[in-house]
Write an enzyme that holds these catalytic residues in place. Structure first.
Site, PDB file in Angstrom:
ATOM      1  N   HIS B 130       0.955  -1.010  -0.002  1.00  0.00           N
ATOM      2  CA  HIS B 130       0.090   0.188  -0.064  1.00  0.00           C
ATOM      3  C   HIS B 130       0.881   1.275   0.113  1.00  0.00           C
ATOM      4  O   HIS B 130       1.978   1.172   0.507  1.00  0.00           O
ATOM      5  CB  HIS B 130      -0.808  -0.094   1.193  1.00  0.00           C
ATOM      6  CG  HIS B 130      -1.848   1.022   1.341  1.00  0.00           C
ATOM      7  ND1 HIS B 130      -1.636   2.484   1.765  1.00  0.00           N
ATOM      8  CD2 HIS B 130      -3.172   1.013   1.462  1.00  0.00           C
ATOM      9  CE1 HIS B 130      -2.735   2.919   1.716  1.00  0.00           C
ATOM     10  NE2 HIS B 130      -3.730   2.041   1.429  1.00  0.00           N
ATOM     11  N   ASP B 207       3.152  -4.674   8.063  1.00  0.00           N
ATOM     12  CA  ASP B 207       1.880  -3.764   7.852  1.00  0.00           C
ATOM     13  C   ASP B 207       0.732  -4.647   8.029  1.00  0.00           C
ATOM     14  O   ASP B 207       0.300  -5.539   7.018  1.00  0.00           O
ATOM     15  CB  ASP B 207       1.794  -3.126   6.571  1.00  0.00           C
ATOM     16  CG  ASP B 207       0.629  -2.368   6.483  1.00  0.00           C
ATOM     17  OD1 ASP B 207      -0.464  -2.289   7.134  1.00  0.00           O
ATOM     18  OD2 ASP B 207       0.432  -1.815   5.186  1.00  0.00           O
ATOM     19  N   GLN B 210      -4.563  -5.501   6.963  1.00  0.00           N
ATOM     20  CA  GLN B 210      -5.449  -6.289   6.309  1.00  0.00           C
ATOM     21  C   GLN B 210      -5.521  -7.360   6.976  1.00  0.00           C
ATOM     22  O   GLN B 210      -6.544  -8.114   6.635  1.00  0.00           O
ATOM     23  CB  GLN B 210      -5.305  -6.490   4.733  1.00  0.00           C
ATOM     24  CG  GLN B 210      -5.420  -5.336   3.811  1.00  0.00           C
ATOM     25  CD  GLN B 210      -6.752  -4.630   3.635  1.00  0.00           C
ATOM     26  OE1 GLN B 210      -7.749  -5.291   3.951  1.00  0.00           O
ATOM     27  NE2 GLN B 210      -6.884  -3.281   3.411  1.00  0.00           N
ATOM     28  N   LYS B 237     -10.674  -0.629  10.122  1.00  0.00           N
ATOM     29  CA  LYS B 237     -10.723  -1.853   9.297  1.00  0.00           C
ATOM     30  C   LYS B 237     -11.195  -2.953  10.328  1.00  0.00           C
ATOM     31  O   LYS B 237     -11.217  -4.002   9.785  1.00  0.00           O
ATOM     32  CB  LYS B 237      -9.397  -2.042   8.458  1.00  0.00           C
ATOM     33  CG  LYS B 237      -9.192  -0.899   7.320  1.00  0.00           C
ATOM     34  CD  LYS B 237      -8.081  -1.561   6.252  1.00  0.00           C
ATOM     35  CE  LYS B 237      -7.207  -0.256   5.868  1.00  0.00           C
ATOM     36  NZ  LYS B 237      -7.916   0.181   4.334  1.00  0.00           N
ATOM     37  N   CYS B 377      -4.654   2.538  -3.560  1.00  0.00           N
ATOM     38  CA  CYS B 377      -3.347   3.065  -3.032  1.00  0.00           C
ATOM     39  C   CYS B 377      -2.219   1.908  -3.253  1.00  0.00           C
ATOM     40  O   CYS B 377      -1.528   1.507  -2.324  1.00  0.00           O
ATOM     41  CB  CYS B 377      -3.720   3.303  -1.683  1.00  0.00           C
ATOM     42  SG  CYS B 377      -4.645   4.490  -1.256  1.00  0.00           S
TER      43      CYS B 377
END
Ligand SMILES: Cc1ncc(COP(=O)(O)O)c(C=O)c1O
Ligand SMILES: Cc1ncc(COP(=O)(O)O)c(C=O)c1O
Lengths: 152, 421, 421, 152
Positions: B130, B207, B210, B237, B377
């Site tokens: 991202h 990261d 997600q 999220k 993104c």
């Protein structure tokens, strides 16, 4: 909190120690000196320890702060000076347990003496830091003194 | 359908927005959860209760409201620590979103300190990141003179590890990669990469923006060689509010990093001539933190915990498999990324021959089906596959097979609307 | 009492928390609004409505929820621009709090660019700043080799301008000062200082965290020589939520500053080899912004606008004057800062001989009176007056004279509780 | 939005221009070339202008994007090429007004010709950017061409 809670917090013993702190002032000799601050309110303590042959010979301190933090330094002085290092550490641990017990820990008066008056403080999270300020400083200074001794 | 959350209808009732109808009386089919998730009533109610009954600034306030607010905020930190299986609760830093968490790491690694990155050093990322896990490292490279390198991608949308020995070398100081791709859905082998990176002494940042919504995470249970040193995710999220994100970091790493932003709450003492800083987590939380947002996030991760992350993961896999199957019935449709549901997350990006993603999204929207169109993104990953943009559907714990059916039907309709095929 | 808000009782009804009772059935007397303000129902309801009916990510989402969310978010920017009288709505940048806004400025002024500060340059602040307007500049000075200087204070708590000619000189590159002190209450002559600073070509930054809640601000109406170039305030002090702050900046200055955080939404295009950035405001808004928080802030400043900032200001002055009078009846009590209500804001810090601020706050709390005790994130100002901490009462538009009476009475009680005097 | 709204957005004219864009491709001569991107979705246009004696001689472009952005570039080509610079600027302004009018502006068919089909787009804030991409690029390129001419 209610007026009763307030009285539980400000026990006479605490106010007495606050008005007439025991062992206040910085003294020689000492093996370690630390300066601790409570970042929330700015209360400060400078604390020195003098150890000899495994015993706490002296704890001297200079401090600025509220009744709870001042009284707790005074009580610390009474409780730890003259004790063997092992006993002092054990008392330190008991005081910590009491303060972090959210008011649910029953203090042992034989061990903690005047410090049992702090049982009421444990119910006020914002004040626990005040009560622990000098105790944390003592632990830090003692660790440094021991490390310093070993390095010699 | 096996694998769905057993109480799916009950769960849907927890999310008030799912009862909304759109223009023309269309029911909402929300398939944009990788962009942001919807919020259960308990998260909203927890925030309202805080604002209506307990609102006060934290730490600094000694009165009853202040104590209540501080307690609620710090309990939220405990809940997040539990959600991640963090070794220590003080390793949880509240930020405003995942992007800030990633920037915090990238910025402070460029400042004077034990871990400072400089010329000759290498920063390693991947082509599927991202933008929020690319741009901060580009900025770091630019400021320090370090070299930015990256893993390429295979044709089926996985990390190309063929040159891993060259990419991970003794100059590599930090490796930052996504656990789950927000575009391709790929689940990356973070444990393997962490092990390799650690063997050359690099810091590993993951990261988890997600991953956190859909994979069970238990940091403490990971062997330390495979455990990331830093991990970021974002509140909105994981059924939490906006305005809150999390940086988790191993204590030793966080302590070695210099402060990021300066101000109230992150100090030990301040004099005009100079200041000293507090310990973690406060060192990295300058100013009044997002208090009600952290409390909302606490309620959110607790909610997910009650449903069970294993169950959520299975639900996501089941829905994803069903969606992949359905998408195959649409002529001219190509999925970008891995095709087996087991090795991917619940975001599926695709192309439809002859119709631009914007136009697809628009026609879908006229039927109440909300998807995302664009580069998500992740421009470099799109460029890698020679596409400029794509359409993405993304499910979550409240998604039903019926909603997938609605998507597929709307895609067929899109083709006829634009007279393709 | 003349000067109070005419509909004070109606206004109080807007704030649900004011109906709360505390331990022992005590009604809440909230006098800690300079720390954080309470929230009117309309702010809470606006946020709930957004979360329950319109929640979606912004900009990137093309579906109906996305359009609604984007519209609500950008309308909030319009509302904030109107609140400040900003020359342009795109000059309003959303941050997470005032501290981030101040750090954004201080950090980017140290990065490569037209406005970059370096060795030999001077940064000028004041001794009455909040830590959030001190530490970022200390960090900037440390990183760049620039020199940090500051205005001292007079005994009555105003800026000591006697050496202004020396302090503001051709090496001065940035002057940053608070409009209203959060400790002393002092209102600073920002227009005069801006004029002087501009005459030597310095950038002027104003910390309006305490001004925005209580002073009418109209940037466009200020002569440009007197207008700050950058201005920060924080949402939670203007009856808005936490997690949101504002940096306003003149377009030319914002355009000259390099980006702060990197990531989604702040880019124009991203390639692995390098990226280009969006224009303002997006350039400074990396990642998913605090959406529901910005929307809540929009409702908050609109609420204040309806009440009228002039009326709020008059109310604050009236309450402050009444409080100053009442405090004088307490033996051994000394107010820090100016004594005339007309030239100060609504935060009053004081000392009470023989009782430590913590202990005062504790006794007050037992009577439901919430004040702040400590250094109020203004250690240097406390040091200047030779005190380590103080007690602070701070009022707001919902404060009644009766609440001031309750404070004064509780202070008398405190003295007797601790047997002083 | 409803199926009717959809039809208002995707007028036949727009779909026709999309399928058969007018004037697409980059051509010589040109005095300025710009590259514009819609950061939200990544749609791109490279656009060249050729001016001579105060007239728009040619607008040539290469673009990637949705039906709306493609059709709008095609319509732009039809409308502006051959016009005096002043007239072209006026048309540009009218198109801008239409697109920013939230669907409340009544377009003048005599001026905007096929571009009136974009009236429906103005109701979709997310798509206004698509429709304006090439128009903003044209304005930018034209300004550069004029400035370049003056500098000579
Ligand atoms: C004058 C002043 N500046 C800055 C701040 C920082 O605001 P925040 O903590 O919301 O970043 C405050 C409040 O704490 C303040 O009173
Ligand atoms: C993989 C990934 N990383 C980072 C982010 C950034 O999160 P945020 O925008 O909340 O900062 C996102 C979501 O947008 C994401 O999907």
């Amino acid at each position: 909190m209610t007026a009763q809670d307030l009285d539980a917090l400000y026990q006479e013993i605490i106010l007495d120690h606050y008005k007439n702190p025991h062992g206040k002032g910085l003294r020689e000799p000492h093996e370690a000196e630390v300066h601790h601050v409570n970042p929330t309110c700015g209360d400060e303590v400078t604390l020195r320890v003098h150890l000899a042959e495994g015993r706490v010979e002296d704890v001297s301190y200079d401090s600025l702060g509220c009744s709870i933090s001042q009284a707790s330094a005074s009580v610390l002085h009474d409780l730890l000076v003259g004790k063997s290092l092992d006993d002092a550490m054990a008392i330190h641990q008991d005081f910590l347990t009491l303060m972090q017990g959210k008011g649910l820990v029953e203090p042992d008066e034989d061990v903690l003496e005047d410090a049992i008056a702090f049982a009421g403080v444990a119910k006020f999270p914002a004040r626990v830091k005040c009560a622990l300020l000098s105790w944390m400083a003592w632990k830090d200074a003692t660790a440094q003194a021991i490390a310093g001794g070993e390095n010699q | 359908m096996e694998g769905l959350l057993p109480e799916l209808e009950v769960i849907r009732k927890d999310f008030p927005i799912l009862e909304r109808t759109l223009a023309g009386g269309m029911p909402l089919v929300y398939l944009d959860s990788a962009n942001t998730s919807q919020k259960p009533q308990v998260v909203i109610d927890t925030m309202v209760d805080h604002l209506e009954r307990h609102n006060a600034n934290i730490a600094r306030a000694m009165h009853q409201l202040g104590a209540e607010s501080t307690e609620a905020f710090e309990t939220a930190r405990d809940k997040v620590a539990a959600f991640l299986g963090a070794p220590e609760r003080d390793e949880v830093i509240f930020t405003k979103n995942a992007s800030e968490a990633l920037n915090l790491a990238a910025t402070t690694l460029g400042l004077r300190g034990e871990l400072q990155i400089g010329e000759g050093d290498e920063i390693l990322i991947t082509e599927m990141e991202h933008h929020s896990n690319i741009v901060p490292w580009q900025m770091l490279a630019e400021r320090t003179g370090a070299r930015l390198r990256w893993f390429g991608l295979t044709d089926d949308g996985r990390l190309d590890l063929s040159n891993v020995d060259e990419l991970v070398n003794e100059r590599t100081k930090v490796v930052s990669l996504t656990w789950v791709s927000n575009m391709l859905g790929t689940i990356n082998p973070v444990a393997d990469i962490a092990r390799r990176a650690h063997s050359v002494g690099a810091i590993v940042m993951v990261d988890a923006s997600q991953a956190a919504p859909q994979l069970p995470i238990d940091l403490a249970a990971m062997p330390v060689e495979e455990r990331p040193d830093l991990l970021a995710f974002t509140g909105h999220k994981v059924v939490g509010p906006t305005g809150i994100g999390v940086l988790w970091g191993a204590r030793a790493v966080l302590e070695a990093l210099p402060p990021f932003l300066g101000g109230g709450e992150m100090i030990e003492t301040v004099r005009m001539e100079g200041s000293t800083y507090a310990g973690i987590p406060h060192k990295f939380e300058a100013g009044t933190p997002p208090i009600v947002e952290a409390i909302g996030l606490g309620a959110a991760v607790e909610y997910l915990g009650h449903v069970g992350l294993d169950a959520v993961h299975l639900h996501e896999q089941t829905i994803t498999a069903y969606a992949l199957e359905g998408l195959q019935t649409v002529p001219g449709l190509t999925v970008l990324g891995p095709l087996d549901a087991a090795s991917r997350g619940g975001a599926i990006s695709f192309e439809l021959e002859g119709v631009h993603p914007h136009d697809i999204a628009q026609v879908l929207d006229s039927r109440g089906v909300a998807v995302r169109a664009g580069h998500h993104c992740a421009k470099p990953a799109h460029a890698r596959f020679g596409v400029q943009s794509s359409t993405r559907m993304s499910s979550y714990l409240y998604t039903t097979p019926g909603e997938i059916d609605a998507l597929i039907e709307a895609l067929h309709h899109t083709r006829s609307y634009f007279k393709v095929g």
